[in-house]
Design a protein around this motif. Structure first.
Motif, PDB file in Angstrom:
ATOM      1  N   PRO A   1       0.780  -1.253   0.142  1.00 26.16           N
ATOM      2  CA  PRO A   1       0.186   0.027   0.014  1.00 26.16           C
ATOM      3  C   PRO A   1       0.749   1.178   0.069  1.00 26.16           C
ATOM      4  O   PRO A   1       1.962   1.099   0.068  1.00 26.16           O
ATOM      5  N   PRO A   2       0.279   2.345  -0.064  1.00 27.83           N
ATOM      6  CA  PRO A   2       0.977   3.750   0.022  1.00 27.83           C
ATOM      7  C   PRO A   2       1.473   3.835   1.367  1.00 27.83           C
ATOM      8  O   PRO A   2       0.993   3.330   2.511  1.00 27.83           O
ATOM      9  N   PHE A   3       2.798   4.377   1.573  1.00 26.95           N
ATOM     10  CA  PHE A   3       3.280   4.413   2.719  1.00 26.95           C
ATOM     11  C   PHE A   3       3.881   6.125   2.776  1.00 26.95           C
ATOM     12  O   PHE A   3       3.780   6.790   3.955  1.00 26.95           O
ATOM     13  N   VAL A   4       4.576   6.547   1.877  1.00 26.51           N
ATOM     14  CA  VAL A   4       5.316   7.883   2.190  1.00 26.51           C
ATOM     15  C   VAL A   4       4.173   8.911   2.325  1.00 26.51           C
ATOM     16  O   VAL A   4       4.600   9.723   2.927  1.00 26.51           O
ATOM     17  N   GLU A   5       3.070   8.729   1.578  1.00 24.26           N
ATOM     18  CA  GLU A   5       1.974   9.878   1.518  1.00 24.26           C
ATOM     19  C   GLU A   5       1.571  10.149   3.106  1.00 24.26           C
ATOM     20  O   GLU A   5       1.498  11.397   3.524  1.00 24.26           O
ATOM     21  N   ARG A   6       1.502   9.154   3.586  1.00 18.49           N
ATOM     22  CA  ARG A   6       1.154   9.357   5.299  1.00 18.49           C
ATOM     23  C   ARG A   6       1.915   8.842   6.264  1.00 18.49           C
ATOM     24  O   ARG A   6       1.488   8.831   7.505  1.00 18.49           O
ATOM     25  N   GLY A   7       3.130   8.435   5.820  1.00 19.64           N
ATOM     26  CA  GLY A   7       3.796   7.630   7.060  1.00 19.64           C
ATOM     27  C   GLY A   7       3.433   6.626   7.649  1.00 19.64           C
ATOM     28  O   GLY A   7       4.124   6.069   8.705  1.00 19.64           O
ATOM     29  N   ALA A   8       2.508   5.798   6.973  1.00 22.15           N
ATOM     30  CA  ALA A   8       2.129   4.371   7.487  1.00 22.15           C
ATOM     31  C   ALA A   8       1.252   3.690   6.431  1.00 22.15           C
ATOM     32  O   ALA A   8       0.710   4.386   5.726  1.00 22.15           O
ATOM     33  N   TYR A   9       1.180   2.533   6.529  1.00 26.05           N
ATOM     34  CA  TYR A   9       0.181   1.746   5.467  1.00 26.05           C
ATOM     35  C   TYR A   9      -1.234   1.812   6.263  1.00 26.05           C
ATOM     36  O   TYR A   9      -1.947   2.097   5.151  1.00 26.05           O
ATOM     37  N   LEU A  10      -1.525   1.467   7.373  1.00 27.24           N
ATOM     38  CA  LEU A  10      -2.793   1.835   7.852  1.00 27.24           C
ATOM     39  C   LEU A  10      -2.928   2.851   9.069  1.00 27.24           C
ATOM     40  O   LEU A  10      -2.804   2.130  10.201  1.00 27.24           O
TER      41      LEU A  10
ATOM     42  N   ASP B   1      -1.376  -0.388  14.467  1.00 26.89           N
ATOM     43  CA  ASP B   1      -0.094  -0.716  14.864  1.00 26.89           C
ATOM     44  C   ASP B   1       0.671  -1.842  13.730  1.00 26.89           C
ATOM     45  O   ASP B   1       0.728  -3.049  14.120  1.00 26.89           O
ATOM     46  N   THR B   2       0.871  -1.227  12.568  1.00 26.61           N
ATOM     47  CA  THR B   2       1.488  -2.240  11.564  1.00 26.61           C
ATOM     48  C   THR B   2       2.947  -1.805  11.515  1.00 26.61           C
ATOM     49  O   THR B   2       3.555  -0.761  11.721  1.00 26.61           O
ATOM     50  N   PRO B   3       3.694  -2.774  10.912  1.00 25.02           N
ATOM     51  CA  PRO B   3       5.113  -2.811  10.610  1.00 25.02           C
ATOM     52  C   PRO B   3       5.256  -1.597   9.558  1.00 25.02           C
ATOM     53  O   PRO B   3       4.423  -1.000   8.929  1.00 25.02           O
ATOM     54  N   ALA B   4       6.574  -1.110   9.389  1.00 21.37           N
ATOM     55  CA  ALA B   4       6.998   0.049   8.674  1.00 21.37           C
ATOM     56  C   ALA B   4       7.823  -0.207   7.191  1.00 21.37           C
ATOM     57  O   ALA B   4       8.305   0.399   6.711  1.00 21.37           O
ATOM     58  N   THR B   5       7.804  -1.680   7.273  1.00 20.79           N
ATOM     59  CA  THR B   5       8.526  -2.049   5.869  1.00 20.79           C
ATOM     60  C   THR B   5       7.438  -2.844   4.964  1.00 20.79           C
ATOM     61  O   THR B   5       6.785  -3.793   5.843  1.00 20.79           O
ATOM     62  N   ALA B   6       7.809  -3.185   3.938  1.00 22.78           N
ATOM     63  CA  ALA B   6       7.036  -4.082   3.163  1.00 22.78           C
ATOM     64  C   ALA B   6       6.936  -5.519   3.515  1.00 22.78           C
ATOM     65  O   ALA B   6       5.797  -5.943   3.529  1.00 22.78           O
ATOM     66  N   ARG B   7       8.180  -5.911   3.509  1.00 14.66           N
ATOM     67  CA  ARG B   7       8.418  -7.318   3.802  1.00 14.66           C
ATOM     68  C   ARG B   7       7.478  -7.883   5.185  1.00 14.66           C
ATOM     69  O   ARG B   7       7.036  -8.837   5.251  1.00 14.66           O
ATOM     70  N   ALA B   8       7.893  -6.909   6.276  1.00 14.53           N
ATOM     71  CA  ALA B   8       7.157  -7.229   7.150  1.00 14.53           C
ATOM     72  C   ALA B   8       5.768  -7.013   7.425  1.00 14.53           C
ATOM     73  O   ALA B   8       5.039  -7.729   7.824  1.00 14.53           O
TER      74      ALA B   8
ATOM     75  N   GLY C   1      12.124   0.158  -0.090  1.00 12.24           N
ATOM     76  CA  GLY C   1      11.625  -0.329   1.127  1.00 12.24           C
ATOM     77  C   GLY C   1      10.120  -0.631   1.471  1.00 12.24           C
ATOM     78  O   GLY C   1       9.954  -1.596   2.260  1.00 12.24           O
ATOM     79  N   THR C   2       9.450   0.408   1.133  1.00 14.68           N
ATOM     80  CA  THR C   2       8.167   0.535   1.883  1.00 14.68           C
ATOM     81  C   THR C   2       7.173   0.302   0.960  1.00 14.68           C
ATOM     82  O   THR C   2       6.171  -0.501   0.938  1.00 14.68           O
ATOM     83  N   GLU C   3       7.175   0.966  -0.333  1.00 18.00           N
ATOM     84  CA  GLU C   3       6.140   0.940  -1.318  1.00 18.00           C
ATOM     85  C   GLU C   3       6.446   0.207  -2.592  1.00 18.00           C
ATOM     86  O   GLU C   3       5.423  -0.365  -3.098  1.00 18.00           O
TER      87      GLU C   3
END
Length: 286
Positions: free
Chosen positions: A74-83, A87-94, A277-279
């Motif tokens: 999912p998008p991460f950079v736009e809001r600094g979190a996936y959800l 409390d979700t991880p901050a890297t795609a693999r996790a 690493g995120t998106e």
């Protein structure tokens, strides 16, 4: 990236549908050269997501470039979190592991993951409020739109024929179970040998073949051969049925063969380590 690093190319039209067998999955493969891509028959009447995973695991040592048409994160950079707020991880693999751990669906499905979060993170209908509040995008999607590619879909919108939400979260479960058996670009470095997985957008292949917006689906033999010819491919072996899934996979496999050696596609200017690493990124967006 050496132009001849890959000698086999596969495109997979994916599905997030509920259940264990899916008419929406198609797998096409071609070798280096100009022979037309061919469909790979499923082990049963229809492909399952688990069977695609097993097929991919068996190809790990092959010089194979594999494209999946779902969003790898999912998008991460736009809001600094996936959800945001969860409390979700901050890297795609996790995060792939998080989705897998919170999805009880059969055959790597993830519909329940979205349904449990409808109205907070995912739009599944008018009862969830205004759809505009769910329209968040990755940097590669914003880049594609800015370059004239058209308005992309978001993984937070699970309504309509163009939605990619269910397919993407089911795909994240597949990537989690794939683990490190096959590197996934750009989250992993591209090794000097073996298979590599990338995210694709079949519309990019359609545009490269000269198909106009809104008319990108190939539904007969002549149209498919005409599109393949723009990729330097010979005519295809006739199909029993010309579904969008089959023709998208065939054309995109041919597109991957033509474009795999283009350094600019592996090093797009906007792709930063944080985005990687995120998106992640869609192969073919520059």
């Amino acid at each position: 990236m050496a132009p001849d690093r890959f000698t086999r190319f596969a495109a997979i039209d994916w599905s997030g549908a509920k259940g264990a067998r899916h008419p929406g999955i198609a797998l096409a493969v071609c070798n280096a050269g100009d022979a037309a891509p061919v469909l790979v028959a499923p082990p049963g009447r229809l492909w399952s997501r688990s069977a695609i995973l097993a097929w991919l695991q068996a190809q790990r040592d092959e010089p194979l470039l594999v494209g999946f048409d779902f969003s790898f994160a999912p998008p991460f950079v736009e809001r600094g979190a996936y959800l945001p707020g969860e409390d979700t991880p901050a890297t795609a693999r996790a995060f792939w592991g998080y989705v897998d751990a919170h999805s009880a669906d059969v055959d790597l499905g993830a519909a329940s993951f979205l349904e449990q979060r409808r109205g907070t993170h995912f739009y599944l209908g008018a009862a969830d409020g205004a759809k505009a509040g769910f329209l968040h995008f990755r940097r590669c999607e914003a880049r594609y739109n800015a370059n004239g590619g058209g308005k992309p879909s978001t993984v937070y919108d699970a309504i309509g024929a163009a939605q990619v939400a269910k397919a993407s979260f089911a795909g994240m479960r597949l990537l989690h179970h794939l683990g490190t058996a096959v590197p996934v670009w750009p989250f992993d470095p591209v090794p000097h040998a073996g298979a590599v997985v990338v995210e694709i957008y079949t519309t990019i292949a359609a545009r490269a073949a000269g198909l106009r917006k809104g008319l990108s689906k190939l539904r007969d033999a002549a149209a498919l051969d005409s599109a393949l010819a723009t990729m330097g491919s010979r005519p295809h072996v006739p199909l029993a049925r010309y579904s969008d899934h089959a023709t998208d996979a065939l054309l995109t496999a041919a597109w991957l063969r033509v474009n795999a050696g283009r350094a600019a596609l592996w090093q797009p200017e906007p792709l930063t380590p944080t985005i990687a690493g995120t998106e992640g990124w869609t192969f073919g967006v520059t």
